[in-house]
Design a protein around this motif. Structure first.
Motif, PDB file in Angstrom:
ATOM      1  N   LYS A 179       0.842  -1.198   0.000  1.00  6.45           N
ATOM      2  CA  LYS A 179       0.000   0.000   0.000  1.00  6.45           C
ATOM      3  C   LYS A 179       0.882   1.255   0.000  1.00  6.45           C
ATOM      4  CE  LYS A 179      -4.106   2.042   1.661  1.00  6.45           C
ATOM      5  NZ  LYS A 179      -5.078   2.192   2.715  1.00  6.45           N
ATOM      6  N   GLU A 180       1.940   1.238   0.771  1.00  2.68           N
ATOM      7  CA  GLU A 180       2.837   2.404   0.790  1.00  2.68           C
ATOM      8  C   GLU A 180       3.414   2.644  -0.614  1.00  2.68           C
ATOM      9  OE1 GLU A 180       6.172   2.128   3.503  1.00  2.68           O
ATOM     10  OE2 GLU A 180       6.632   4.267   3.288  1.00  2.68           O
ATOM     11  N   TRP A 181       3.803   1.541  -1.246  1.00  2.65           N
ATOM     12  CA  TRP A 181       4.332   1.650  -2.615  1.00  2.65           C
ATOM     13  C   TRP A 181       3.280   2.276  -3.545  1.00  2.65           C
ATOM     14  CZ3 TRP A 181       7.398   2.639  -6.208  1.00  2.65           C
ATOM     15  CH2 TRP A 181       7.270   2.153  -7.504  1.00  2.65           C
ATOM     16  N   GLN A 182       2.023   1.863  -3.384  1.00  2.00           N
ATOM     17  CA  GLN A 182       0.950   2.420  -4.227  1.00  2.00           C
ATOM     18  C   GLN A 182       0.791   3.923  -3.989  1.00  2.00           C
ATOM     19  OE1 GLN A 182      -0.526   1.443  -6.823  1.00  2.00           O
ATOM     20  NE2 GLN A 182       0.453  -0.569  -6.643  1.00  2.00           N
ATOM     21  N   ILE A 183       0.882   4.324  -2.714  1.00  2.00           N
ATOM     22  CA  ILE A 183       0.738   5.756  -2.397  1.00  2.00           C
ATOM     23  C   ILE A 183       1.829   6.536  -3.143  1.00  2.00           C
ATOM     24  CG2 ILE A 183       0.830   7.504  -0.557  1.00  2.00           C
ATOM     25  CD1 ILE A 183      -0.208   5.320   1.394  1.00  2.00           C
ATOM     26  N   TYR A 184       3.049   6.036  -3.071  1.00  2.00           N
ATOM     27  CA  TYR A 184       4.146   6.730  -3.766  1.00  2.00           C
ATOM     28  C   TYR A 184       3.952   6.718  -5.274  1.00  2.00           C
ATOM     29  CZ  TYR A 184       7.290   7.802   0.126  1.00  2.00           C
ATOM     30  OH  TYR A 184       7.859   8.351   1.241  1.00  2.00           O
ATOM     31  N   LYS A 185       3.517   5.553  -5.767  1.00  2.00           N
ATOM     32  CA  LYS A 185       3.404   5.430  -7.226  1.00  2.00           C
ATOM     33  C   LYS A 185       2.334   6.380  -7.770  1.00  2.00           C
ATOM     34  CE  LYS A 185       3.783   2.081 -10.717  1.00  2.00           C
ATOM     35  NZ  LYS A 185       2.561   1.887 -11.430  1.00  2.00           N
ATOM     36  N   SER A 186       1.249   6.534  -7.016  1.00  2.00           N
ATOM     37  CA  SER A 186       0.213   7.457  -7.481  1.00  2.00           C
ATOM     38  C   SER A 186       0.697   8.900  -7.410  1.00  2.00           C
ATOM     39  CB  SER A 186      -1.049   7.384  -6.622  1.00  2.00           C
ATOM     40  OG  SER A 186      -1.347   6.090  -6.332  1.00  2.00           O
ATOM     41  N   ALA A 187       1.528   9.210  -6.403  1.00  2.00           N
ATOM     42  CA  ALA A 187       1.972  10.603  -6.240  1.00  2.00           C
ATOM     43  C   ALA A 187       3.107  10.954  -7.199  1.00  2.00           C
ATOM     44  CB  ALA A 187       2.422  10.829  -4.801  1.00  2.00           C
ATOM     45  N   GLU A 194       6.798   9.288 -12.162  1.00  2.00           N
ATOM     46  CA  GLU A 194       8.151   8.949 -12.654  1.00  2.00           C
ATOM     47  C   GLU A 194       8.653   7.611 -12.114  1.00  2.00           C
ATOM     48  OE1 GLU A 194       7.116  11.834 -11.574  1.00  2.00           O
ATOM     49  OE2 GLU A 194       7.941  13.489 -12.737  1.00  2.00           O
ATOM     50  N   PHE A 195       8.098   7.163 -10.974  1.00  4.57           N
ATOM     51  CA  PHE A 195       8.542   5.863 -10.451  1.00  4.57           C
ATOM     52  C   PHE A 195       8.229   4.737 -11.445  1.00  4.57           C
ATOM     53  CE2 PHE A 195       8.503   7.398  -5.841  1.00  4.57           C
ATOM     54  CZ  PHE A 195       9.888   7.295  -5.710  1.00  4.57           C
ATOM     55  N   GLY A 196       7.232   4.957 -12.281  1.00  2.41           N
ATOM     56  CA  GLY A 196       6.885   3.927 -13.268  1.00  2.41           C
ATOM     57  C   GLY A 196       7.717   4.024 -14.537  1.00  2.41           C
ATOM     58  N   SER A 197       8.353   5.183 -14.777  1.00  9.57           N
ATOM     59  CA  SER A 197       9.035   5.345 -16.066  1.00  9.57           C
ATOM     60  C   SER A 197      10.561   5.420 -15.972  1.00  9.57           C
ATOM     61  CB  SER A 197       8.517   6.613 -16.761  1.00  9.57           C
ATOM     62  OG  SER A 197       8.748   7.735 -15.924  1.00  9.57           O
ATOM     63  N   ARG A 198      11.073   5.839 -14.837  1.00  8.79           N
ATOM     64  CA  ARG A 198      12.540   5.932 -14.715  1.00  8.79           C
ATOM     65  C   ARG A 198      13.080   4.575 -14.239  1.00  8.79           C
ATOM     66  NH1 ARG A 198      13.515   9.781 -17.608  1.00  8.79           N
ATOM     67  NH2 ARG A 198      15.493  10.272 -16.613  1.00  8.79           N
ATOM     68  N   PRO A 199      14.281   4.177 -14.666  1.00  7.71           N
ATOM     69  CA  PRO A 199      14.763   2.830 -14.327  1.00  7.71           C
ATOM     70  C   PRO A 199      15.025   2.612 -12.824  1.00  7.71           C
ATOM     71  CG  PRO A 199      16.461   4.086 -15.497  1.00  7.71           C
ATOM     72  CD  PRO A 199      15.222   4.920 -15.535  1.00  7.71           C
ATOM     73  N   MET A 200      14.446   1.547 -12.317  1.00  2.63           N
ATOM     74  CA  MET A 200      14.725   1.140 -10.937  1.00  2.63           C
ATOM     75  C   MET A 200      15.969   0.243 -11.011  1.00  2.63           C
ATOM     76  SD  MET A 200      14.555  -1.118  -8.288  1.00  2.63           S
ATOM     77  CE  MET A 200      13.635  -2.564  -8.776  1.00  2.63           C
ATOM     78  N   GLU A 260       1.425   1.261  10.710  1.00  2.00           N
ATOM     79  CA  GLU A 260       0.308   0.529  10.086  1.00  2.00           C
ATOM     80  C   GLU A 260      -0.952   1.394  10.027  1.00  2.00           C
ATOM     81  OE1 GLU A 260       1.618  -4.054  10.970  1.00  2.00           O
ATOM     82  OE2 GLU A 260       0.207  -3.131  12.380  1.00  2.00           O
ATOM     83  N   ARG A 261      -1.227   2.088  11.145  1.00  2.00           N
ATOM     84  CA  ARG A 261      -2.440   2.894  11.206  1.00  2.00           C
ATOM     85  C   ARG A 261      -2.419   3.999  10.134  1.00  2.00           C
ATOM     86  NH1 ARG A 261      -2.282   3.698  16.604  1.00  2.00           N
ATOM     87  NH2 ARG A 261      -1.340   5.756  16.399  1.00  2.00           N
ATOM     88  N   GLU A 262      -1.276   4.664  10.013  1.00  2.00           N
ATOM     89  CA  GLU A 262      -1.232   5.776   9.058  1.00  2.00           C
ATOM     90  C   GLU A 262      -1.287   5.280   7.610  1.00  2.00           C
ATOM     91  OE1 GLU A 262       1.244   9.152   9.905  1.00  2.00           O
ATOM     92  OE2 GLU A 262       1.095   8.799  12.066  1.00  2.00           O
ATOM     93  N   ILE A 263      -0.639   4.153   7.359  1.00  2.00           N
ATOM     94  CA  ILE A 263      -0.721   3.585   6.001  1.00  2.00           C
ATOM     95  C   ILE A 263      -2.179   3.210   5.717  1.00  2.00           C
ATOM     96  CG2 ILE A 263      -0.112   1.570   4.576  1.00  2.00           C
ATOM     97  CD1 ILE A 263       2.218   3.489   4.746  1.00  2.00           C
ATOM     98  N   ASP A 264      -2.847   2.597   6.699  1.00  2.00           N
ATOM     99  CA  ASP A 264      -4.260   2.227   6.505  1.00  2.00           C
ATOM    100  C   ASP A 264      -5.113   3.457   6.219  1.00  2.00           C
ATOM    101  OD1 ASP A 264      -3.534  -0.338   6.944  1.00  2.00           O
ATOM    102  OD2 ASP A 264      -4.359  -0.495   8.975  1.00  2.00           O
ATOM    103  N   GLY A 265      -4.719   4.583   6.808  1.00  2.00           N
ATOM    104  CA  GLY A 265      -5.461   5.827   6.569  1.00  2.00           C
ATOM    105  C   GLY A 265      -5.086   6.476   5.236  1.00  2.00           C
ATOM    106  N   GLY A 266      -4.155   5.877   4.511  1.00  2.00           N
ATOM    107  CA  GLY A 266      -3.854   6.374   3.161  1.00  2.00           C
ATOM    108  C   GLY A 266      -2.710   7.377   3.093  1.00  2.00           C
TER     109      GLY A 266
END
Ligand SMILES: C[S@@+](CC[C@H](N)C(=O)[O-])C[C@H]1O[C@@H](n2cnc3c(N)ncnc32)[C@H](O)[C@@H]1O
Ligand code: SF4
Length: 449
Positions: free
Chosen positions: A87-95, A98-104, A347-353
């Protein structure tokens, strides 16, 4: 080394995995500032980025441990934690698109004990992440820290199949009495079996973590630990000085102070190790690290490409390191960020988005310049100091180290001598403007030796 030199330079010193060092972080960024800094870091170059994932769980507590851990035997905790990381990864990816396009380029699993997670949970965590990032030629550098007492073939095979090629074993010491005192009984056979298993599967680099300065570690015992290490010939060795930080890690109060090798005795253990490794064909990479000369880290050092960040020495410089998980630290070129350290809060803060920011730092112009200097110095043992530095003041500050043959100056260049290498962080402190402006008000760093 004479005991005078030893006394002079065995002081509290940062390890410089960041500049400014964490105790000097001041301006915590807002979420907008933090994500803007990441975007700016990912935008202009193709240097790419790295991920660090923190898995805090360990089944038992080693009393020397300075890491951020959650001690539990309950493996029911695995799956919910994996879900939070995703979920944390998703939060970053939505924000940050570039995480989807620059090479990891690098993915490191640390802890705690990442192999607390079963093979299935490792796959459940990593497969979605790997399929949602962009990889150059389908490749990345995957590495994991494993506890040989809690690692099996299925886990190592699953990681290898997902592209991991590096494994780091927490060995610490081979002597049973030392192991008893640190609450970590681990046989030679366990270390041997995981080393051989990793190599059979196809891992190309095996690292051992060893520590000097542990309770009741004598030169005789260290000699045997070093011999046994060479018998298994890891590609790299991290030979750490025991960081004694009882004000942060109360379990260290269990040590009897008279059991800990101190001062010159501790330094002698380091010198024994250094000598043995150099004789056996390892190169001194920098602070506490040795690598066989054909190993990538040694090659990167020879080519002046070595980098240093929160994961220690790495062979590529990526501008953004994204830390996921409880207590994980991230960096972008102009900003640092750390997650909260308590698991329920995380955990609580991640659950809160939202991403649970504990603290961070927005780097000033001066921080950026000093950061480059300290990075260059920690990775090359020398640095070209341009106009930002007042040479007269710096030379005065380092005069005792110059007189002792540990540092020399050539024009604008500050160079650590071979003799001075174990004191790299002492010299780096002379460049640390934040530390010079305000010394820490309490114990913050472990001793330098
Ligand atoms: C996360 S652990 C490695 C993986 C696994 N948890 C294990 O112990 O096998 C990271 C490494 O940090 C080092 N370490 C932990 N506490 C330390 C301390 N107080 N001083 C120096 N090194 C320490 C140990 O060598 C340890 O292997
Ligand atoms: S040294 Fe490793 S296994 Fe031991 S408590 Fe620390 S993180 Fe856990």
């Amino acid at each position: 080394m004479s005991s005078e030199l030893f006394k002079k330079y065995d002081v509290q010193a940062p390890r410089y995995t960041s500049y400014p060092t964490v105790p000097y972080w001041s301006e915590t960024p807002s979420w907008e500032q933090w994500t803007q800094a990441i975007k700016a870091g990912l935008g202009p170059t193709d240097a790419g980025w790295s991920i660090y994932m923190h898995i805090p769980f360990c089944e038992t507590l080693c009393s020397f441990c300075g890491c951020n851990t959650v001690i539990t035997k309950s493996h029911k905790k695995e799956h919910p934690y994996v879900e939070r990381l995703l979920k944390e990864w998703q939060i970053y990816k939505s924000a940050v698109a570039e995480f989807g396009s620059r090479p990891m380029r690098q993915l490191h699993l640390g802890g705690g004990t990442p192999t607390f997670l079963s093979a299935d949970n490792l796959k459940a965590l990593l497969e979605p992440v790997l399929s949602s990032v962009s990889l150059e030629n389908g490749e990345f550098e995957g590495s994991i820290e494993v506890d040989p007492r809690r690692t099996n073939r299925e886990q190592l095979q699953a990681l290898y199949d997902m592209g991991f090629r590096r494994v780091s074993l927490g060995v610490q010491d081979f002597n049973v009495e030392v192991q008893r005192l640190i609450n970590r009984i681990q046989t030679f056979e366990e270390n041997k079996s995981i080393t051989e298993m990793a190599r059979e599967i196809g891992y190309t680099s095996v690292n051992f973590d060893l520590i000097y300065g542990l309770p009741q570690q004598t030169p005789e015992r260290m000699q045997i630990t070093l011999e046994k290490t060479l018998e298994l010939r890891p590609d790299r060795v991290a030979f750490y000085s025991l960081a004694v930080v009882p004000w942060i890690k109360p379990a260290q109060r269990l040590f009897k102070i008279e059991d800990l090798p101190q001062g010159e005795d501790k330094y002698h253990l380091y010198e024994m190790g250094r000598e043995v490794f150099l004789e056996a064909g390892y190169e001194d990479i920098g602070l506490d690290h040795f690598a066989l000369s054909d190993e990538k880290l040694a090659v990167a050092r020879a080519q002046s490409k070595l980098h240093r960040n929160f994961m220690g020495y790495t062979e590529h410089r990526t501008e953004v390191l994204l830390g996921l998980g409880v207590s994980a630290i991230s960096e972008a070129p102009t900003c640092f960020h750390q997650n909260k350290k308590e698991l329920p809060v995380y955990e609580r803060e991640i659950d809160g988005g939202s991403v649970p920011t504990l603290r961070g730092h927005l780097l000033s112009e001066e921080d950026l310049a000093v950061r480059e200097q300290i990075l260059q110095f920690m990775t090359r043992a020398e640095v070209d100091l341009e106009s930002q530095v007042d040479f007269t003041v710096l030379q005065e500050r380092l005069a005792p180290m110059v007189a002792d043959g540990l540092v020399r100056f050539e024009g604008n260049r500050m160079i650590q001598t071979q003799k001075g290498l174990p004191f790299l962080r002492n010299s780096a402190m002379a460049l640390d403007k934040r530390l010079l402006a305000k010394s820490p008000d309490q114990s913050m760093f472990s001793k330098s030796l």
